[in-house]
Structures are given as structure tokens and as C-alpha cells.
Design a protein around this motif. Structure first.
Motif, short mmCIF file in Angstrom:
data_model
loop_
_atom_site.label_atom_id
_atom_site.label_comp_id
_atom_site.label_asym_id
_atom_site.label_seq_id
_atom_site.Cartn_x
_atom_site.Cartn_y
_atom_site.Cartn_z
N VAL A 18 23.40 13.39 -10.36
CA VAL A 18 22.14 12.73 -10.73
C VAL A 18 22.27 12.07 -12.09
O VAL A 18 21.82 10.94 -12.29
N TYR A 19 22.94 12.73 -13.03
CA TYR A 19 23.13 12.15 -14.36
C TYR A 19 23.98 10.88 -14.28
O TYR A 19 23.69 9.88 -14.92
N ALA A 21 24.31 8.95 -11.74
CA ALA A 21 23.53 7.90 -11.08
C ALA A 21 22.57 7.25 -12.07
O ALA A 21 22.29 6.06 -11.98
N TYR A 22 22.10 8.03 -13.02
CA TYR A 22 21.18 7.51 -14.03
C TYR A 22 21.93 6.70 -15.09
O TYR A 22 21.47 5.65 -15.52
N ASP A 23 23.10 7.18 -15.51
CA ASP A 23 23.87 6.53 -16.58
C ASP A 23 25.35 6.53 -16.20
O ASP A 23 26.06 7.50 -16.49
#
Length: 58
Positions: A18-19, A21-23
Motif C-alpha cells: 500500500v505504501y 502504491a502511494y509513493d
């Protein structure tokens, strides 16, 4: 019921995905570092007929 360690590993992996995918910048830096360390995509100038010195032109 799965063991606590399996659940913890799954949660940590999911949080990492998830991290990223965010950055995605940290992943790109890691891939670039790995390519430099393994020698992937390094230019090979030996076969191009370039001299191995800088000639002095006056």
C-alpha cells in the motif's frame, strides 16, 4: 486460525504494498541501486572506437 506470525507477516507485506502504491519513488531508488550494484544497463564503450584518454588540442 492462522498463527500470529503468519498474520503479522501478511499485514506487514500488505502495508508495504500500500505504501509503494502511494509513493513509488523509494521502490524506484531501490531498483536503480540494485541495477548499479549488479551492473545491469552499464554502458560499454570499449567497442565504440573511443580513445581511453582526452587528447590535448591547442
Amino acid at each position: 486460525m492462522p498463527k500470529l506470525s503468519v498474520t503479522l507477516i501478511a499485514v506487514v507485506l500488505l502495508a508495504g504494498l500500500v505504501y509503494l502504491a502511494y509513493d513509488p519513488a523509494p521502490a524506484q531508488r531501490a531498483v536503480n541501486w540494485l541495477r548499479r550494484e549488479l551492473g545491469v544497463n552499464k554502458p560499454d564503450f570499449r567497442g565504440q572506437g573511443t580513445p581511453n584518454y582526452l587528447p590535448v588540442v591547442r
